[in-house]
Design a protein around this motif. Structure first.
Motif, PDB file in Angstrom:
ATOM      1  N   PRO A 460       0.743  -1.170  -0.081  1.00 46.15           N
ATOM      2  CA  PRO A 460       0.130  -0.038   0.032  1.00 46.15           C
ATOM      3  C   PRO A 460       1.051   1.160   0.055  1.00 46.15           C
ATOM      4  O   PRO A 460       2.313   1.105   0.081  1.00 46.15           O
ATOM      5  N   THR A 461      -0.034   2.305  -0.090  1.00 46.25           N
ATOM      6  CA  THR A 461       1.232   3.601  -0.054  1.00 46.25           C
ATOM      7  C   THR A 461       1.610   4.012   1.417  1.00 46.25           C
ATOM      8  O   THR A 461       2.519   4.596   1.301  1.00 46.25           O
ATOM      9  N   ARG A 462       1.082   3.468   2.279  1.00 45.63           N
ATOM     10  CA  ARG A 462       1.621   3.456   3.487  1.00 45.63           C
ATOM     11  C   ARG A 462       1.567   2.023   4.148  1.00 45.63           C
ATOM     12  O   ARG A 462       0.825   1.361   4.061  1.00 45.63           O
ATOM     13  N   PRO A 463       2.770   1.575   4.808  1.00 44.89           N
ATOM     14  CA  PRO A 463       3.000   0.301   5.126  1.00 44.89           C
ATOM     15  C   PRO A 463       1.693   0.077   6.255  1.00 44.89           C
ATOM     16  O   PRO A 463       1.308   0.904   6.965  1.00 44.89           O
ATOM     17  N   LEU A 464       1.280  -1.281   6.141  1.00 44.17           N
ATOM     18  CA  LEU A 464       0.198  -1.775   7.123  1.00 44.17           C
ATOM     19  C   LEU A 464       0.539  -3.148   7.685  1.00 44.17           C
ATOM     20  O   LEU A 464       1.438  -3.688   7.330  1.00 44.17           O
ATOM     21  N   ASP A 465      -0.018  -3.424   8.788  1.00 41.25           N
ATOM     22  CA  ASP A 465       0.209  -4.448   9.441  1.00 41.25           C
ATOM     23  C   ASP A 465      -0.636  -5.575   8.878  1.00 41.25           C
ATOM     24  O   ASP A 465      -1.895  -5.363   8.988  1.00 41.25           O
ATOM     25  N   LEU A 466      -0.187  -6.634   8.606  1.00 44.17           N
ATOM     26  CA  LEU A 466      -1.021  -7.726   8.042  1.00 44.17           C
ATOM     27  C   LEU A 466      -1.101  -8.840   9.081  1.00 44.17           C
ATOM     28  O   LEU A 466      -0.284  -9.291   9.696  1.00 44.17           O
ATOM     29  N   PRO A 467      -2.329  -8.931   9.533  1.00 46.25           N
ATOM     30  CA  PRO A 467      -2.591 -10.106  10.646  1.00 46.25           C
ATOM     31  C   PRO A 467      -2.156 -11.789  10.287  1.00 46.25           C
ATOM     32  O   PRO A 467      -1.981 -11.960   9.033  1.00 46.25           O
ATOM     33  N   ALA A 468      -1.846 -12.303  11.107  1.00 48.33           N
ATOM     34  CA  ALA A 468      -1.609 -13.678  10.864  1.00 48.33           C
ATOM     35  C   ALA A 468      -2.903 -14.440  10.569  1.00 48.33           C
ATOM     36  O   ALA A 468      -4.125 -14.042  10.655  1.00 48.33           O
ATOM     37  N   GLY A 469      -2.650 -15.365   9.581  1.00 49.33           N
ATOM     38  CA  GLY A 469      -3.708 -16.460   9.107  1.00 49.33           C
ATOM     39  C   GLY A 469      -4.699 -15.754   8.056  1.00 49.33           C
ATOM     40  O   GLY A 469      -5.532 -16.231   7.764  1.00 49.33           O
ATOM     41  N   VAL A 470      -3.816 -15.017   7.112  1.00 45.76           N
ATOM     42  CA  VAL A 470      -4.574 -14.374   6.070  1.00 45.76           C
ATOM     43  C   VAL A 470      -3.884 -14.806   4.800  1.00 45.76           C
ATOM     44  O   VAL A 470      -2.655 -15.133   5.025  1.00 45.76           O
ATOM     45  N   SER A 471      -4.619 -15.097   3.801  1.00 45.79           N
ATOM     46  CA  SER A 471      -4.118 -15.327   2.466  1.00 45.79           C
ATOM     47  C   SER A 471      -4.850 -14.367   1.517  1.00 45.79           C
ATOM     48  O   SER A 471      -6.057 -14.584   1.280  1.00 45.79           O
ATOM     49  N   LEU A 472      -4.038 -13.694   0.676  1.00 45.18           N
ATOM     50  CA  LEU A 472      -5.105 -12.501  -0.364  1.00 45.18           C
ATOM     51  C   LEU A 472      -4.091 -12.333  -1.534  1.00 45.18           C
ATOM     52  O   LEU A 472      -2.846 -12.803  -1.601  1.00 45.18           O
ATOM     53  N   VAL A 473      -4.907 -11.714  -2.334  1.00 41.65           N
ATOM     54  CA  VAL A 473      -4.264 -11.409  -3.772  1.00 41.65           C
ATOM     55  C   VAL A 473      -4.906 -10.056  -4.227  1.00 41.65           C
ATOM     56  O   VAL A 473      -6.000  -9.914  -4.033  1.00 41.65           O
ATOM     57  N   TRP A 474      -4.119  -9.261  -4.561  1.00 41.27           N
ATOM     58  CA  TRP A 474      -4.252  -7.564  -4.654  1.00 41.27           C
ATOM     59  C   TRP A 474      -4.025  -7.310  -6.218  1.00 41.27           C
ATOM     60  O   TRP A 474      -2.956  -7.657  -6.659  1.00 41.27           O
ATOM     61  N   PRO A 475      -4.953  -6.561  -6.988  1.00 37.90           N
ATOM     62  CA  PRO A 475      -4.673  -6.062  -8.158  1.00 37.90           C
ATOM     63  C   PRO A 475      -3.886  -4.945  -8.487  1.00 37.90           C
ATOM     64  O   PRO A 475      -3.679  -4.239  -7.530  1.00 37.90           O
ATOM     65  N   LEU A 476      -2.873  -4.934  -9.392  1.00 38.88           N
ATOM     66  CA  LEU A 476      -2.032  -4.125  -9.922  1.00 38.88           C
ATOM     67  C   LEU A 476      -2.330  -3.716 -11.316  1.00 38.88           C
ATOM     68  O   LEU A 476      -2.376  -4.499 -12.189  1.00 38.88           O
ATOM     69  N   ARG A 477      -2.551  -2.484 -11.516  1.00 36.82           N
ATOM     70  CA  ARG A 477      -2.821  -1.509 -12.514  1.00 36.82           C
ATOM     71  C   ARG A 477      -4.027  -2.516 -13.244  1.00 36.82           C
ATOM     72  O   ARG A 477      -3.909  -2.724 -14.615  1.00 36.82           O
ATOM     73  N   TYR A 478      -5.107  -2.232 -12.711  1.00 35.00           N
ATOM     74  CA  TYR A 478      -6.371  -3.215 -13.236  1.00 35.00           C
ATOM     75  C   TYR A 478      -7.240  -2.286 -14.008  1.00 35.00           C
ATOM     76  O   TYR A 478      -7.517  -1.129 -13.390  1.00 35.00           O
ATOM     77  N   PRO A 479      -7.641  -2.483 -15.164  1.00 34.22           N
ATOM     78  CA  PRO A 479      -8.469  -1.552 -15.899  1.00 34.22           C
ATOM     79  C   PRO A 479     -10.026  -1.621 -15.344  1.00 34.22           C
ATOM     80  O   PRO A 479     -10.765  -2.607 -15.434  1.00 34.22           O
ATOM     81  N   LEU A 480     -10.136  -0.336 -14.748  1.00 33.00           N
ATOM     82  CA  LEU A 480     -11.531  -0.089 -14.007  1.00 33.00           C
ATOM     83  C   LEU A 480     -12.673   0.100 -15.483  1.00 33.00           C
ATOM     84  O   LEU A 480     -13.605  -0.340 -15.089  1.00 33.00           O
ATOM     85  N   ALA A 481     -12.517   1.027 -15.948  1.00 33.91           N
ATOM     86  CA  ALA A 481     -13.226   1.475 -17.097  1.00 33.91           C
ATOM     87  C   ALA A 481     -12.070   2.317 -18.015  1.00 33.91           C
ATOM     88  O   ALA A 481     -10.978   2.560 -17.922  1.00 33.91           O
ATOM     89  N   PRO A 482     -12.910   2.523 -19.393  1.00 30.06           N
ATOM     90  CA  PRO A 482     -12.086   3.292 -20.289  1.00 30.06           C
ATOM     91  C   PRO A 482     -11.135   4.614 -19.569  1.00 30.06           C
ATOM     92  O   PRO A 482     -11.918   5.419 -19.189  1.00 30.06           O
ATOM     93  N   GLY A 483     -10.066   4.650 -19.770  1.00 28.47           N
ATOM     94  CA  GLY A 483      -9.173   5.701 -19.287  1.00 28.47           C
ATOM     95  C   GLY A 483      -8.919   5.799 -17.603  1.00 28.47           C
ATOM     96  O   GLY A 483      -8.383   6.697 -17.172  1.00 28.47           O
ATOM     97  N   LEU A 484      -9.401   4.750 -16.975  1.00 32.12           N
ATOM     98  CA  LEU A 484      -9.374   4.667 -15.455  1.00 32.12           C
ATOM     99  C   LEU A 484      -8.855   3.341 -15.040  1.00 32.12           C
ATOM    100  O   LEU A 484      -9.288   2.399 -15.471  1.00 32.12           O
ATOM    101  N   VAL A 485      -7.850   3.413 -14.563  1.00 28.42           N
ATOM    102  CA  VAL A 485      -6.719   2.353 -14.061  1.00 28.42           C
ATOM    103  C   VAL A 485      -6.930   2.438 -12.486  1.00 28.42           C
ATOM    104  O   VAL A 485      -6.488   3.552 -11.724  1.00 28.42           O
ATOM    105  N   LEU A 486      -7.258   1.191 -11.930  1.00 25.30           N
ATOM    106  CA  LEU A 486      -6.892   0.799 -10.635  1.00 25.30           C
ATOM    107  C   LEU A 486      -5.540   0.317 -10.382  1.00 25.30           C
ATOM    108  O   LEU A 486      -4.871  -0.823 -10.669  1.00 25.30           O
ATOM    109  N   ARG A 487      -4.542   1.514 -10.012  1.00 25.96           N
ATOM    110  CA  ARG A 487      -3.190   1.225  -9.928  1.00 25.96           C
ATOM    111  C   ARG A 487      -2.810   0.172  -8.689  1.00 25.96           C
ATOM    112  O   ARG A 487      -2.074  -0.827  -8.826  1.00 25.96           O
ATOM    113  N   SER A 488      -3.691   0.237  -7.636  1.00 25.63           N
ATOM    114  CA  SER A 488      -3.591  -1.054  -6.782  1.00 25.63           C
ATOM    115  C   SER A 488      -4.848  -0.769  -5.921  1.00 25.63           C
ATOM    116  O   SER A 488      -5.264   0.204  -5.786  1.00 25.63           O
ATOM    117  N   ALA A 489      -4.732  -1.832  -4.974  1.00 29.10           N
ATOM    118  CA  ALA A 489      -6.023  -2.014  -4.115  1.00 29.10           C
ATOM    119  C   ALA A 489      -5.381  -2.944  -2.962  1.00 29.10           C
ATOM    120  O   ALA A 489      -4.758  -4.116  -3.191  1.00 29.10           O
TER     121      ALA A 489
END
Length: 788
Positions: A460-489
């Motif tokens: 993330p743009t600011r470091p965060l604490d990740l709890p124990a016991g989680v497994s996840l996948v985050w999008p990078l540069r995902y096209p949301l709409a024409p001309g609109l990009v989700l850089r990260s989430a």
């Protein structure tokens, strides 16, 4: 580790090799399936299949429709199924394809639900079946089975001919659902025999694009077959002294290891005399074939000597770890449990009596699968569905993406992370999950930089604490709409849909992790936002509390950010002529445009988006609809559903439990056969408790060793206690149960016998305790448009 050091560079992938494998469809085939060196293609696009194992011959035929419906609702696009030779040719030359042995009818019904089929043709199947699925008469002939012995191949050819005749007109090349065939199973040292099996099937007229063989255990697979791999979080086949299988930890890390030397090791040693030297086995395959799986553990069976307690979280984390490691085909074993068959020689499970290392239950093959032996829907059905909805929408982009492992050794204090990327966009995988027997640490100050060719993305743009016991996948540069990009989430992509107000993208938050959306450029924001700021040419959005109404409005698109509880209720189903999102408190699937609910509760709610004009209920009563922001919600009163306790707080005494015995080729503890000294508990079940519902399950919450359930003189269920409740389907025995009740024969838990159970339940006192026995009444409601 300092968060600033978590950086990885990714590059575009080189084109895959094509045409080097004797697999795939003819170039003239409509919807052509092709196998490249790195992924599968279908209709000219990358294809990421999601397959679940469902055994038609171990399910009542009248339940096929329900199980296949739930499988499709769970996000599967393919089912795999064993053709058990012992079931179809119980006597030489006398083949049976009737009742729940009707392979063709099962495949046609799968197609009705939008599911393709992979036929696991044997001849040897394993699948915890007696003699690996071989008929006893075949074994008694003393042939050199699983080799190219002519006398054996003659019998195989007859069996294959019968099977293939049932597939006429159903193959993919003919416009049907059969896309693949597996040759034999877990055959390690006979590649020439595996190749011969394909030649026989082709000589008999079978044409499929995907010819496969199991590749684990260092198996020698011929070039004519695609090797498929396995990954289990635990195994009943391990010794009772094994706390956790040697290879299990590999499956909770990201990496290039495809093989697993633990799975089937006992059978390799006991039946084939093969003992592998791990140092001599290539665990990383060459670049010729893609990383495909057919046996990601959807749960785990139990043996008498060893009884794993695999959890829903184990299954979901394992599945996501395989995707993060480069899997391009998710195959689960089992996806739906079943019941072992009873044949001419009795029950057809593997056992010491038939020369196997393990005694498994005589009847129950529940496997703690996402769909249980009697149609119970388990928590991992919902956890996996979130992944599968993502793969359904994004699989074509994800499959060609390569893997770069950023970090993660066997050190529980090190962050495990990886990136799948095409060089321009991708997904960041992070995990702090490993089963409770060997948990991982929480991670502080997590921040990762992925360096693409044209930009760096820090999330993330600011470091965060990740709890124990989680497994996840985050999008990078995902096209949301024409001309609109989700850089990260810092939330997972689930699905996207279009309604009258335009596109809606659905994300799922992780409990304990704040949701941040980072958008390229200066973007106007509205809706469920706690704040927004500009950072280095991006707009950073802090999302308000996730939930079913948490919508962030962006130019040309809305983003719905669900909490985990809501995401576990989310389905994407075809209802009343179009794809819709459904939030349901109870398991639901779609059939012919209607919603079919199976509920153990008397009341539940169903919300739909976009909502149909109206709904009617068959099998219940509706209140509503009422408007709740995006959703239109109905309350459903389910006729007859609920539970009735028939016994509680029992402590029966077993006067003379048998002494422990050992058997089989590995001298393991054997399941008791003498129940003369067992405790006997009689349960009266009033007839009216069984009436007016779709299914009646007797749910026994107990501790002990082994239980058997009888209706009259008929054994209807058995259970090796391992920490979970024991469900017994009373529906098929309605009249006899109403007249005679149910008799339980129970043997006591005795810790000093050496049976392995999970540490979480290991310290129960010796003896037998029945906390409760209740009849769970499952109702069925069909919701459809008026007049449909």
């Amino acid at each position: 580790m300092n968060h600033k050091a978590r950086t990885v560079r990714v590059s575009p992938q080189s084109p895959p090799r094509r045409g080097h494998l004797p697999l795939g469809d003819d170039t003239r085939t409509s919807d052509r399936i092709e196998v490249t060196s790195r992924w599968l293609e279908r209709g000219g696009r990358p294809w990421f299949p999601v397959t679940g194992e469902i055994h038609y011959s171990r399910l009542p035929r009248e339940r096929w429709n329900e199980v296949l419906g739930h499988a499709r609702a769970g996000g599967l696009d393919t089912v795999a199924t064993y053709v058990l030779w012992q079931a179809h040719e119980p006597e030489p030359g006398r083949f049976r394809w009737d009742g729940n042995l009707d392979l063709r009818a099962f495949i046609e019904l799968a197609a009705r639900h939008g599911l393709d089929v992979v036929v696991r043709m044997g001849p040897w199947a394993h699948g915890e079946a007696r003699r690996g699925g071989f008929p006893d008469w075949l074994v008694e002939r003393g042939l050199k089975t699983r080799t190219n012995d002519p006398a054996y191949l003659e019998l195989v050819r007859a069996f294959y001919a019968q099977t293939i005749s049932r597939l006429a007109g159903l193959t993919h090349a003919e416009g049907g659902p059969v896309v693949g065939a597996q040759m034999d199973n877990e055959l390690y040292d006979q590649p020439q025999h595996l190749a011969m099996l394909r030649r026989i099937a082709e000589d008999l007229g079978l044409r499929v694009p995907l010819w496969t063989a199991t590749g684990w255990g260092g198996a020698l697979v011929p070039e004519t077959l695609l090797p498929l791999y396995s990954a289990y979080s635990d195994g009943f086949w391990e010794d009772s002294q094994t706390e956790w299988p040697q290879f299990a930890a590999h499956h909770f890390r990201y990496g290039e290891v495809r093989d697993d030397l633990s799975v089937g090791a006992d059978l390799r040693e006991a039946l084939d005399g093969i003992v592998l030297d791990p140092a001599a086995v290539p665990l990383k395959d060459d670049a010729a074939t893609p990383f495909a799986t057919c046996e990601i553990g959807g749960g785990m069976h139990v043996a008498y000597h060893r009884r794993p307690l695999v959890t829903a979280q184990d299954v979901a984390a394992l599945a996501l770890a395989k995707i993060g490691s480069g899997s391009i085909w998710q195959g689960y074993y089992m996806y739906a449990g079943g019941t072992q068959r009873v044949g001419p020689h009795g029950t057809e499970q593997e056992s010491h009596a038939t020369g196997y290392p393990n005694d498994v239950p005589s009847l129950s093959y529940d496997f703690y699968a996402p769909i249980g032996e009697h149609g119970q829907i388990r928590p991992h059905h919902h956890l996996l569905r979130r992944l599968h909805l993502w793969l359904a929408g994004e699989g074509a982009r994800l499959a060609p993406m390569g893997v770069t492992v950023g970090g993660g050794s066997d050190d529980p204090g090190e962050l495990r992370w990886a990136v799948r990327s095409d060089g321009h966009s991708g997904y960041l995988f992070l995990t702090t999950y490993q089963p409770p027997k060997r948990p991982l640490d929480a991670q502080k100050d997590v921040q990762v930089t992925v360096s693409f060719e044209d930009a760096d993305v820090t999330v993330p743009t600011r470091p965060l604490d990740l709890p124990a016991g989680v497994s996840l996948v985050w999008p990078l540069r995902y096209p949301l709409a024409p001309g609109l990009v989700l850089r990260s989430a810092t939330a997972q992509l689930v699905t996207r849909i279009t309604d009258e107000d335009g596109d809606l993208v659905v994300l799922c938050a992780t409990d304990g992790v704040p949701v941040e959306l980072v958008l390229d450029g200066d973007v106007a924001i509205d809706g469920a936002v706690d704040g927004a700021r500009s950072v280095g040419g991006t707009t950073v959005v802090d999302v308000a509390e996730p939930g079913a109404e948490c919508v962030v409005d962006l130019p040309g698109v809305r983003v719905l950010v669900l909490d985990e509880a809501s995401a576990n209720r989310l389905y994407r189903l075809e209802v009343a002529g179009r794809e819709r999102l459904v939030l349901s408190d109870t398991p639901v699937y779609a059939l012919d445009g209607a919603l079919v609910l199976h509920s153990e509760a008397e009341r539940c709610t169903v919300a739909v988006l976009p909502a149909p004009a109206g709904l009617t209920a068959d099998g219940g009563a509706l209140d509503g609809p009422r408007g709740e922001g995006l959703w239109r919600t109905w309350s459903v009163n389910v006729s007859g559903a609920g539970a009735r306790t028939v016994a509680a707080d029992l402590h029966p005494h077993a006067p003379a439990p048998p002494d422990p015995v050992r058997g089989g080729p590995m001298d393991r503890l054997s399941a008791p056969t003498d129940y003369s000294g067992a405790a006997r508990v009689h349960l009266d079940v009033p007839g009216e408790v069984l009436d007016g519902i779709d299914r009646a399950l007797l749910r026994v919450t107990w501790t002990g060793d082994v239980g058997r359930a009888y209706v009259g003189d008929r054994l209807v269920s058995d259970h090796f206690w391992h920490g979970r409740t024991w469900d017994i389907d009373l529906t098929p025995w309605h009249d006899d149960v109403a007249g005679q009740g149910v008799r339980l024969e129970l043997l006591p838990w005795r810790r000093d016998t050496g049976v392995w159970v999970d540490p979480a339940v290991r310290n129960v006192p010796d003896g037998i305790a029945v906390a409760s026995a209740e009849v769970v009444r499952v109702g069925r409601v069909v919701l459809a448009e008026p007049g449909a």
